[in-house]
Design an enzyme around this catalytic site. Structure first.
Site: not given
Ligand code: AMP
Length: 270
Positions: A32-33, A57, A145, A148, A179
């Site tokens: 995702g990242h 948070q 998210d 967010q 995630s």
């Molecule tokens: P996090 O590290 O969980 O705070 O996420 C950092 C960024 O990556 C945020 O903008 C999330 O929405 C995005 N993100 C997390 N999981 C995914 C995913 N499965 N697909 C796309 N973006 C993601």
């Protein structure tokens, strides 16, 4: 890749760049990242990824403590992706700035804002600080998210004249959204979470045919899922994509869910 931990050093390093793409994360880098990083690189931006597990948070101390961290592994992945900068500040540095206190408007206290008191205030505060430091032209965030993303657009994008690029949710084959928190799940719960994701995706698709009748049934689905999978669902709601108001099925909408399984809170939208 340059790894920078101090705000001072980062400022020195990036002050002349005009086309910065910023990808804020809490680490545990996954596909995702990676998709956010790729979107930034595709625009030929100088890409800065931040890793900061923001204490303010987390509305539960335990959740903050057990949040998966593996900076060595993250660095190795980011290097492979040819990311130019990793910004990994510490709390002291970030919070030496006077916090601008964000308060959510009453109508925004829905979904996770209702169930995780103070969470988005923490997100907005840290993003306000990070965006003031980095001054990027583009910001890349995931639809995973969604609330967010919505709140950052609403409260911060104009202030920083930043383009917020929303990136689609990356899922495993069996529909579970990637995630960092998935790492906390036992194999059995991962399987359950995938089944739940597939089921909710089906409901969303069905709702396109039957519209409001399904919305009426959501409380029934909620109860059934809770019983079948031994989970606690905070919310299961169809909401309008643009306004996040409860959907009247006239505009684009999504099915939003948050639930706890194995004491791990997962969110998703379809
Ligand atoms: P996090 O590290 O969980 O705070 O996420 C950092 C960024 O990556 C945020 O903008 C999330 O929405 C995005 N993100 C997390 N999981 C995914 C995913 N499965 N697909 C796309 N973006 C993601």
């Amino acid at each position: 890749m340059k790894i920078i931990t101090s705000i001072f050093d980062l400022n020195k390093e990036i002050k002349d760049y005009k086309n910065i793409g910023f990808v804020p994360t809490m680490g545990g880098i996954h596909a995702g990242h990676k998709s956010l990083i790729k979107a930034s690189q595709d625009k030929k931006s100088k890409t800065i990824v931040s890793i900061f597990v923001n204490p303010t948070q987390f509305n539960k101390k335990d959740d903050y403590k057990k949040y998966p961290r593996n900076i060595k592994r993250d660095i190795a992945i980011l290097k492979q992706l040819n990311v130019e900068y990793l910004f990994a500040p510490n709390s002291r540095d970030i919070y030496k700035f006077k916090d601008e206190k964000f308060n959510l408007k009453k109508k925004d206290k829905i979904l996770c804002a209702k169930f995780r008191s103070g969470h988005f205030e923490g997100v907005l505060n840290v993003m306000n600080t990070l965006m003031a430091i980095i001054k990027s032209k583009d910001l890349y965030m995931g639809e995973k998210d969604f609330q967010q993303l919505y709140l950052i657009k609403k409260y911060l994008s104009k202030k920083f004249k930043v383009r917020v690029n929303s990136c689609p949710t990356i899922r495993l084959k069996r529909n579970l959204a990637l995630s960092t928190r998935n790492k906390l799940l036992k194999a059995n719960s991962l399987k359950k979470a995938s089944e739940i994701a597939s089921f909710l995706k089906k409901i969303k698709n069905k709702s396109k045919l039957q519209d409001s009748r399904l919305a009426f049934n959501l409380p029934v689905y909620k109860k059934k899922l809770e019983k079948k999978y031994n989970i606690k669902i905070d919310y299961l709601e169809f909401r309008d994509e643009k306004s996040l108001k409860l959907s009247n099925f006239k505009n684009k909408y999504r099915l939003f869910v948050a639930y706890a399984i194995d004491n791990v809170r997962l969110i998703d939208n379809y």
